[in-house]
Write a protein that holds these residues in place. Structure first.
Motif, PDB file in Angstrom:
ATOM      1  N   ALA A  79      47.657  56.108  44.451  1.00  0.00           N
ATOM      2  CA  ALA A  79      49.043  56.956  45.107  1.00  0.00           C
ATOM      3  C   ALA A  79      47.992  58.579  44.255  1.00  0.00           C
ATOM      4  N   LEU A  80      46.995  59.004  44.390  1.00  0.00           N
ATOM      5  CA  LEU A  80      46.324  60.110  44.052  1.00  0.00           C
ATOM      6  C   LEU A  80      46.954  61.147  44.030  1.00  0.00           C
ATOM      7  N   PRO A  81      47.628  62.083  43.219  1.00  0.00           N
ATOM      8  CA  PRO A  81      47.687  63.163  43.289  1.00  0.00           C
ATOM      9  C   PRO A  81      46.728  64.265  42.966  1.00  0.00           C
ATOM     10  N   PHE A  82      46.647  64.541  44.490  1.00  0.00           N
ATOM     11  CA  PHE A  82      45.689  65.529  44.268  1.00  0.00           C
ATOM     12  C   PHE A  82      45.799  65.646  46.324  1.00  0.00           C
ATOM     13  N   ALA A  83      45.870  66.798  47.066  1.00  0.00           N
ATOM     14  CA  ALA A  83      45.727  67.537  47.744  1.00  0.00           C
ATOM     15  C   ALA A  83      44.449  66.795  48.681  1.00  0.00           C
ATOM     16  N   SER A  84      45.137  67.229  50.354  1.00  0.00           N
ATOM     17  CA  SER A  84      43.897  65.909  51.177  1.00  0.00           C
ATOM     18  C   SER A  84      42.502  67.069  51.402  1.00  0.00           C
ATOM     19  N   ALA A  85      40.826  66.283  51.270  1.00  0.00           N
ATOM     20  CA  ALA A  85      39.920  67.182  51.090  1.00  0.00           C
ATOM     21  C   ALA A  85      39.814  68.024  50.324  1.00  0.00           C
ATOM     22  N   THR A  86      40.371  67.424  48.796  1.00  0.00           N
ATOM     23  CA  THR A  86      40.278  68.184  47.438  1.00  0.00           C
ATOM     24  C   THR A  86      38.472  68.305  47.440  1.00  0.00           C
ATOM     25  N   PHE A  87      37.688  66.867  47.928  1.00  0.00           N
ATOM     26  CA  PHE A  87      36.227  66.496  46.671  1.00  0.00           C
ATOM     27  C   PHE A  87      35.550  66.634  47.681  1.00  0.00           C
ATOM     28  N   ASP A  88      34.332  66.173  48.020  1.00  0.00           N
ATOM     29  CA  ASP A  88      33.216  66.535  48.182  1.00  0.00           C
ATOM     30  C   ASP A  88      33.050  64.854  48.495  1.00  0.00           C
ATOM     31  N   ALA A  89      33.298  64.680  47.651  1.00  0.00           N
ATOM     32  CA  ALA A  89      33.008  62.149  47.993  1.00  0.00           C
ATOM     33  C   ALA A  89      33.699  62.268  46.623  1.00  0.00           C
ATOM     34  N   ALA A  90      34.669  61.131  47.109  1.00  0.00           N
ATOM     35  CA  ALA A  90      34.912  59.853  46.693  1.00  0.00           C
ATOM     36  C   ALA A  90      34.449  57.969  45.626  1.00  0.00           C
ATOM     37  N   LEU A  91      34.434  58.366  44.402  1.00  0.00           N
ATOM     38  CA  LEU A  91      33.580  57.454  44.224  1.00  0.00           C
ATOM     39  C   LEU A  91      33.965  55.977  43.342  1.00  0.00           C
ATOM     40  N   ALA A  92      33.592  54.915  43.872  1.00  0.00           N
ATOM     41  CA  ALA A  92      34.594  53.574  43.560  1.00  0.00           C
ATOM     42  C   ALA A  92      33.622  52.841  42.652  1.00  0.00           C
ATOM     43  N   VAL A  93      33.394  52.427  41.777  1.00  0.00           N
ATOM     44  CA  VAL A  93      32.711  52.026  41.505  1.00  0.00           C
ATOM     45  C   VAL A  93      33.180  50.203  40.769  1.00  0.00           C
ATOM     46  N   LEU A  94      33.451  48.769  41.333  1.00  0.00           N
ATOM     47  CA  LEU A  94      34.001  47.943  40.797  1.00  0.00           C
ATOM     48  C   LEU A  94      35.264  47.839  40.838  1.00  0.00           C
ATOM     49  N   THR A  95      35.898  48.883  41.300  1.00  0.00           N
ATOM     50  CA  THR A  95      37.428  48.603  40.715  1.00  0.00           C
ATOM     51  C   THR A  95      38.510  48.621  42.212  1.00  0.00           C
ATOM     52  N   VAL A  96      37.918  48.593  43.012  1.00  0.00           N
ATOM     53  CA  VAL A  96      38.548  47.983  44.202  1.00  0.00           C
ATOM     54  C   VAL A  96      39.477  46.466  44.169  1.00  0.00           C
ATOM     55  N   HIS A  97      38.605  45.929  43.705  1.00  0.00           N
ATOM     56  CA  HIS A  97      38.895  44.330  43.584  1.00  0.00           C
ATOM     57  C   HIS A  97      40.074  44.574  42.709  1.00  0.00           C
ATOM     58  N   HIS A  98      40.209  44.761  41.875  1.00  0.00           N
ATOM     59  CA  HIS A  98      42.043  45.582  40.966  1.00  0.00           C
ATOM     60  C   HIS A  98      42.909  46.258  41.622  1.00  0.00           C
ATOM     61  N   TRP A  99      42.537  46.846  42.929  1.00  0.00           N
ATOM     62  CA  TRP A  99      43.934  47.287  43.415  1.00  0.00           C
ATOM     63  C   TRP A  99      45.254  46.343  43.846  1.00  0.00           C
ATOM     64  N   PRO A 100      46.190  46.509  43.370  1.00  0.00           N
ATOM     65  CA  PRO A 100      47.640  45.618  44.417  1.00  0.00           C
ATOM     66  C   PRO A 100      47.077  45.754  45.667  1.00  0.00           C
ATOM     67  N   ASP A 101      47.319  46.588  46.491  1.00  0.00           N
ATOM     68  CA  ASP A 101      46.808  47.444  47.783  1.00  0.00           C
ATOM     69  C   ASP A 101      45.508  47.949  47.741  1.00  0.00           C
ATOM     70  N   TRP A 102      44.474  47.056  47.881  1.00  0.00           N
ATOM     71  CA  TRP A 102      43.395  48.222  48.138  1.00  0.00           C
ATOM     72  C   TRP A 102      43.368  48.499  49.799  1.00  0.00           C
ATOM     73  N   ARG A 103      43.718  47.973  50.306  1.00  0.00           N
ATOM     74  CA  ARG A 103      43.814  49.662  51.782  1.00  0.00           C
ATOM     75  C   ARG A 103      44.427  50.336  51.731  1.00  0.00           C
ATOM     76  N   ALA A 104      45.680  50.902  50.502  1.00  0.00           N
ATOM     77  CA  ALA A 104      45.929  51.455  50.914  1.00  0.00           C
ATOM     78  C   ALA A 104      45.436  52.668  49.916  1.00  0.00           C
ATOM     79  N   GLY A 105      44.696  52.387  48.619  1.00  0.00           N
ATOM     80  CA  GLY A 105      43.250  52.374  48.344  1.00  0.00           C
ATOM     81  C   GLY A 105      42.283  53.416  48.424  1.00  0.00           C
ATOM     82  N   LEU A 106      42.195  52.715  49.688  1.00  0.00           N
ATOM     83  CA  LEU A 106      40.837  52.875  50.481  1.00  0.00           C
ATOM     84  C   LEU A 106      41.519  54.472  51.260  1.00  0.00           C
TER      85      LEU A 106
END
Length: 243
Positions: A79-106
């Motif tokens: 649930a990222l608190p940002f509007a769509s297409a706010t950033f040029d890139a999203a970075l996620a370093v060694l974190t996805v495996h900790h997300w309860p709903d990783w598909r929703a996070g992606l």
């Protein structure tokens, strides 16, 4: 309280940026001027010379961020608190495996940024690590419950997946960082900075470390793993995914 409020105490002491991984992360970000670092932790791989906003749910990890780190928002990947297409890139370093709903996070990474750069790992190769295979096999069930790099790449529709080998003298204390320096795992501080060990039953870890200590004292570990001692790097399954 998040998981890392419990297991993240002292995290910054053992998890330090290694330039040999930072360089390919910067390359993968390309010309992105604005970057959202999701699950940023202590900010180890936040790119310099870019406009970075960090997202981190753990108060303990935020507390350990250095003064010069990017501004941080306390939120979760799903649930990222940002509007769509706010950033040029999203970075996620060694974190996805900790997300309860990783598909929703992606899905959220894709929503807020045109480019996604994810550092993850192949859980199958992690489970082939000698510390898991021979000493703490209980880690394997945890790893099998986590998303693997090929799965993450498929969900993102990745354009590339780059192998990031672990140098023998790696400075970032990820779980397999000490593959050629086994004595390091005898140190409780080292084990605390590895989530795979921190989240495994303490009795199982203690049994495995006791066996490792005995094998190091007897010379058995070095005899059975002599093939590792001349290697400069080893593939533990870490992959840099770009979409």
């Amino acid at each position: 309280m998040t998981r890392y409020d419990e297991i993240g105490v002292g995290y910054a002491l053992g998890r330090r940026t290694d330039p040999r991984w930072l360089a390919p992360v910067l390359d993968a970000l390309g010309s992105a001027a604005t970057v959202l670092d999701v699950g940023s932790g202590t900010g180890s791989y936040e790119p310099p010379s870019r406009q970075v906003v960090a997202v981190e749910p753990s108060a303990e990890m935020i507390r350990q961020r250095p003064p010069a780190a990017a501004p941080v928002v306390r939120a979760v990947a799903e649930a990222l608190p940002f509007a769509s297409a706010t950033f040029d890139a999203a970075l996620a370093v060694l974190t996805v495996h900790h997300w309860p709903d990783w598909r929703a996070g992606l899905d959220e990474l894709r929503r807020v940024a045109r480019r996604q750069v994810v550092l993850a790992y192949d859980t199958r190769l992690h489970n082939d690590f000698w510390l898991v295979r021979e000493y703490v096999p209980e880690v394997a069930s945890l790893e099998r419950s986590r998303p693997s790099a090929p799965e993450i790449a498929e969900v993102l529709g990745a354009s590339s997946m780059i192998e990031l080998p672990v140098p023998w003298d790696f400075t970032d204390g990820v779980f397999p960082a000490y593959w050629r320096r086994p004595e390091a795992y005898l140190d409780p501080a080292v084990r605390r900075s590895c989530s795979a060990l921190a989240q495994t039953a303490p009795a199982a870890v203690d049994r495995g470390i006791a066996r490792l200590r005995a094998d190091l004292e007897s010379g058995r570990w070095h005899a059975e793993h002599a093939d590792l001692l001349d290697r400069a790097e080893w593939d533990a399954g870490f992959r840099l995914i770009v979409a």
